[in-house]
Design an enzyme around this catalytic site. Structure first.
Site, mmCIF file in Angstrom:
data_model
loop_
_atom_site.group_PDB
_atom_site.id
_atom_site.type_symbol
_atom_site.label_atom_id
_atom_site.label_comp_id
_atom_site.label_asym_id
_atom_site.label_seq_id
_atom_site.Cartn_x
_atom_site.Cartn_y
_atom_site.Cartn_z
ATOM 1 N N LYS A 120 0.860 -1.024 0.065
ATOM 2 C CA LYS A 120 -0.133 0.004 0.082
ATOM 3 C C LYS A 120 0.855 1.225 0.046
ATOM 4 O O LYS A 120 1.867 1.209 0.185
ATOM 5 C CB LYS A 120 -0.882 0.130 1.033
ATOM 6 C CG LYS A 120 -1.918 -1.033 1.182
ATOM 7 C CD LYS A 120 -3.031 -1.085 2.106
ATOM 8 C CE LYS A 120 -4.266 -2.195 2.097
ATOM 9 N NZ LYS A 120 -5.061 -2.069 3.405
ATOM 10 N N TYR B 102 -12.461 -1.797 -3.771
ATOM 11 C CA TYR B 102 -12.998 -2.042 -2.159
ATOM 12 C C TYR B 102 -14.548 -1.706 -2.252
ATOM 13 O O TYR B 102 -14.927 -1.340 -1.299
ATOM 14 C CB TYR B 102 -12.223 -0.993 -1.320
ATOM 15 C CG TYR B 102 -10.830 -1.275 -0.964
ATOM 16 C CD1 TYR B 102 -10.786 -2.656 -0.049
ATOM 17 C CD2 TYR B 102 -9.882 -0.569 -1.064
ATOM 18 C CE1 TYR B 102 -9.701 -2.940 0.487
ATOM 19 C CE2 TYR B 102 -8.425 -1.056 -0.794
ATOM 20 C CZ TYR B 102 -8.289 -2.097 0.142
ATOM 21 O OH TYR B 102 -7.170 -2.593 0.719
ATOM 22 N N PHE C 145 -15.306 4.463 6.755
ATOM 23 C CA PHE C 145 -14.061 4.822 6.329
ATOM 24 C C PHE C 145 -13.717 4.821 4.689
ATOM 25 O O PHE C 145 -12.637 4.744 4.236
ATOM 26 C CB PHE C 145 -12.974 3.910 6.955
ATOM 27 C CG PHE C 145 -13.066 2.466 6.688
ATOM 28 C CD1 PHE C 145 -12.823 1.693 5.696
ATOM 29 C CD2 PHE C 145 -14.140 1.621 7.718
ATOM 30 C CE1 PHE C 145 -12.881 0.479 5.597
ATOM 31 C CE2 PHE C 145 -14.168 0.223 7.613
ATOM 32 C CZ PHE C 145 -13.606 -0.375 6.483
ATOM 33 N N ARG D 290 -2.216 -13.938 4.904
ATOM 34 C CA ARG D 290 -2.973 -13.138 5.868
ATOM 35 C C ARG D 290 -2.051 -13.323 7.122
ATOM 36 O O ARG D 290 -2.329 -12.245 7.803
ATOM 37 C CB ARG D 290 -4.411 -13.886 6.050
ATOM 38 C CG ARG D 290 -5.243 -13.762 4.760
ATOM 39 C CD ARG D 290 -5.665 -12.451 4.552
ATOM 40 N NE ARG D 290 -6.794 -12.056 5.646
ATOM 41 C CZ ARG D 290 -7.606 -10.862 5.552
ATOM 42 N NH1 ARG D 290 -7.571 -10.151 4.440
ATOM 43 N NH2 ARG D 290 -8.474 -10.419 6.294
ATOM 44 N N THR E 215 -5.549 -6.567 10.963
ATOM 45 C CA THR E 215 -5.770 -5.137 10.087
ATOM 46 C C THR E 215 -5.231 -3.897 10.963
ATOM 47 O O THR E 215 -4.813 -3.105 10.462
ATOM 48 C CB THR E 215 -7.254 -5.205 10.023
ATOM 49 O OG1 THR E 215 -7.986 -6.271 9.302
ATOM 50 C CG2 THR E 215 -7.728 -3.834 9.087
ATOM 51 N N ARG F 117 2.436 -5.900 9.361
ATOM 52 C CA ARG F 117 1.998 -4.768 9.800
ATOM 53 C C ARG F 117 2.143 -4.434 11.186
ATOM 54 O O ARG F 117 2.315 -3.203 11.504
ATOM 55 C CB ARG F 117 0.142 -4.866 9.800
ATOM 56 C CG ARG F 117 -0.545 -5.134 8.445
ATOM 57 C CD ARG F 117 -1.898 -5.714 8.388
ATOM 58 N NE ARG F 117 -2.622 -5.457 7.010
ATOM 59 C CZ ARG F 117 -3.669 -5.820 6.731
ATOM 60 N NH1 ARG F 117 -4.449 -6.755 7.586
ATOM 61 N NH2 ARG F 117 -4.311 -5.527 5.763
ATOM 62 N N ASN G 211 -2.058 0.468 6.518
ATOM 63 C CA ASN G 211 -1.663 -0.489 7.174
ATOM 64 C C ASN G 211 -0.681 -1.407 6.140
ATOM 65 O O ASN G 211 -0.496 -2.815 6.314
ATOM 66 C CB ASN G 211 -2.764 -1.516 7.831
ATOM 67 C CG ASN G 211 -3.622 -1.769 6.935
ATOM 68 O OD1 ASN G 211 -3.670 -1.760 5.644
ATOM 69 N ND2 ASN G 211 -4.934 -2.569 7.292
ATOM 70 N N HIS H 291 -2.232 -5.210 1.498
ATOM 71 C CA HIS H 291 -3.548 -6.090 1.399
ATOM 72 C C HIS H 291 -3.348 -7.535 0.949
ATOM 73 O O HIS H 291 -2.181 -7.923 0.414
ATOM 74 C CB HIS H 291 -4.312 -5.484 0.333
ATOM 75 C CG HIS H 291 -5.272 -6.210 -0.335
ATOM 76 N ND1 HIS H 291 -6.601 -6.521 0.203
ATOM 77 C CD2 HIS H 291 -5.393 -7.126 -1.206
ATOM 78 C CE1 HIS H 291 -7.248 -7.251 -0.282
ATOM 79 N NE2 HIS H 291 -6.632 -7.742 -1.344
ATOM 80 N N GLU I 6 -9.461 -10.675 -7.825
ATOM 81 C CA GLU I 6 -8.787 -9.511 -7.695
ATOM 82 C C GLU I 6 -7.340 -9.610 -8.638
ATOM 83 O O GLU I 6 -6.935 -8.787 -9.159
ATOM 84 C CB GLU I 6 -8.059 -9.494 -6.151
ATOM 85 C CG GLU I 6 -9.315 -9.215 -5.235
ATOM 86 C CD GLU I 6 -8.889 -9.184 -3.664
ATOM 87 O OE1 GLU I 6 -9.948 -8.924 -3.054
ATOM 88 O OE2 GLU I 6 -7.752 -9.643 -3.248
#
Ligand code: RTP
Ligand code: MG
Length: 140
Positions: A11, A51, A59, A87, A93, A104, A114, A117, A128
């Site tokens: 990100k 998203y 948010f 993950r 998150t 993270r 964060n 993804h 995706e």
């Protein structure tokens, strides 16, 4: 264990701090292989589509603005149980809840900024990946 592919984004908070290689080292140390990768600037429409599941959340606007604020690195990762494994490598998150040694925990600035993804299911991973890569860009 099944050989899977998952979709990853490094990100804007991480690319801005020149952490692409640092994040990639966590991915590779976990035994996942980066089989496709490119640095892009998302359009607002792309971010909103990506998203869309969060569009009613408070948010959402902030998330879209963040995701288009700087380049991102999109990736396809391959490995045993790649979806769940990535993950785990990313951590929770909210970095305040993320386990030691996760991306993270070590890099995220906040619950929004964060750093990474990762797809949340094998089905979403395929959707995706197809949003960002054509078949000949992925070399497994
Ligand atoms: P991601 O989709 O980015 O892999 O993250 P995730 O599954 O761990 O979290 P998710 O619930 O899908 O949320 C997507 C992203 O929205 C931002 N967020 N901000 N300000 C907030 O309370 C908040 N909550 C979520 C984060 O960037 C999160 O990764
Ligand atoms: Mg998610």
């Amino acid at each position: 264990m099944a050989l899977e592919r998952t979709f990853s984004i490094i990100k804007p908070d991480a690319t801005r701090r020149n952490l692409t290689g640092a994040v990639n080292s966590y991915i590779e140390k976990a035994g996942l292989r980066i089989i496709a990768q490119k640095r892009i600037l998302l359009t607002k429409a792309q971010a909103e589509t990506f998203y869309a599941v969060h569009k009613e959340r408070p948010f959402f606007g902030e998330l879209v603005e963040f995701m288009i604020s700087e380049p991102i690195v999109v990736q396809v990762l391959q490995g045993d149980d790649a979806v769940a494994k990535y993950r785990e490598v990313m951590g929770a998150t909210n970095p305040a809840n993320a386990a030691e040694g996760t991306i993270r925990k070590d890099f995220a600035l906040s619950v929004g900024e964060n750093s990474a993804h990762g797809s949340d299911s094998l089905e979403n991973a395929a959707i995706e990946i197809a949003q960002f890569f054509s078949g000949n860009e992925i070399v497994g």
